[in-house]
Motif scaffolding. Sequence first.
Motif, short mmCIF file in Angstrom:
data_model
loop_
_atom_site.label_atom_id
_atom_site.label_comp_id
_atom_site.label_asym_id
_atom_site.label_seq_id
_atom_site.Cartn_x
_atom_site.Cartn_y
_atom_site.Cartn_z
N ASP A 92 -16.05 28.60 -25.00
CA ASP A 92 -17.17 27.66 -25.00
C ASP A 92 -18.00 27.81 -26.27
OD1 ASP A 92 -19.42 29.63 -24.54
OD2 ASP A 92 -18.28 30.00 -22.72
N ALA A 136 -18.38 22.71 -22.15
CA ALA A 136 -19.72 22.71 -21.56
C ALA A 136 -19.70 23.34 -20.17
CB ALA A 136 -20.25 21.28 -21.50
N ALA A 137 -18.70 22.98 -19.36
CA ALA A 137 -18.58 23.54 -18.01
C ALA A 137 -18.31 25.04 -18.08
CB ALA A 137 -17.47 22.83 -17.24
N GLU A 139 -19.20 27.21 -20.36
CA GLU A 139 -20.39 27.97 -20.71
C GLU A 139 -21.35 28.05 -19.54
OE1 GLU A 139 -23.51 28.43 -24.41
OE2 GLU A 139 -22.27 26.63 -24.29
N THR A 140 -21.51 26.96 -18.80
CA THR A 140 -22.37 26.96 -17.62
C THR A 140 -21.85 27.95 -16.57
OG1 THR A 140 -22.96 24.64 -17.97
CG2 THR A 140 -23.35 25.54 -15.78
N ASN A 143 -22.50 31.59 -17.61
CA ASN A 143 -23.88 31.99 -17.36
C ASN A 143 -24.14 32.23 -15.88
OD1 ASN A 143 -24.55 31.82 -20.09
ND2 ASN A 143 -25.11 29.65 -19.95
N ALA A 144 -23.51 31.41 -15.03
CA ALA A 144 -23.67 31.59 -13.58
C ALA A 144 -23.02 32.88 -13.12
CB ALA A 144 -23.07 30.39 -12.84
N ILE A 151 -22.42 28.24 -7.24
CA ILE A 151 -22.29 26.93 -7.88
C ILE A 151 -21.60 25.94 -6.93
CG2 ILE A 151 -22.24 27.86 -10.22
CD1 ILE A 151 -19.21 27.56 -10.21
N VAL A 204 -25.50 24.45 -10.74
CA VAL A 204 -25.81 25.86 -10.51
C VAL A 204 -27.01 25.94 -9.58
CG1 VAL A 204 -26.46 28.05 -11.57
CG2 VAL A 204 -24.96 26.46 -12.81
#
Length: 228
Positions: A92, A136-137, A139-140, A143-144, A151, A204
């Motif tokens: 990411d 993008a997904a 990286e999200t 982080n989660a 999620i 999230v």
Amino acid sequence: MNKSERLFALLTLLRARRYAVTARVLSEAMDVSERTIYRDIQSLQLSGVPITGEAGIGYLLDKRAHLPPLMFTEEETMALEVGMKMVRAWSDKGLAKAGQSASAKIQSVLPDHLKRQLDQIPVLVPDFHIESDFAAASETIRNAVSSHQIIYFDYLSGEGVATKRCVQPLGQVFWGKVWTLVAWCELRDDYRSFRVDRISGLVVTDRKFELSDEKSLRHYLQRYRTFS
């Protein structure tokens, strides 16, 4: 391997250990005799390296000691640079940026002959980062995973079946072609894996989850190896 290289390798092994390690373990790791390990430990101690322990018990490097930064061999340097390029190309945006920064820091302290070696690496890896919904997904999700947050997302299976999922994200695995999310499915009360490129509508939540010996990425991978 000459003595200086062997001492360097021994110091690297000790740095990586949190607990005392015996001469036998060190000798097996370095493919030398225990007698050689005893002599090399003594050489390091006499040169001021803070190694505690004794024969038959084990040796431990004092983690509070200040030691000079490690220098990499030519092959290790190439491996690091190839790895950084793979991160920049296939991870990411956040990790790609970190990979670029780490690579620059490493190259800034390399001697000239190693810098020239990097310019001639015989392994080509495109290192340009491509912006995508997947990145993008990813990286999200990353982080989660770090914050232990549950999620929700929409998922499209390989057969074209759309479902809604609520999971505890444990980590992501790259299989050389696609990234998959490894998660604990609250509905099935078991591990499930999902291709990240088939995830959409990712949300999230504020709900937290806890890891355990029976619920973690490491446990999943151990079980996967057992079943494979």
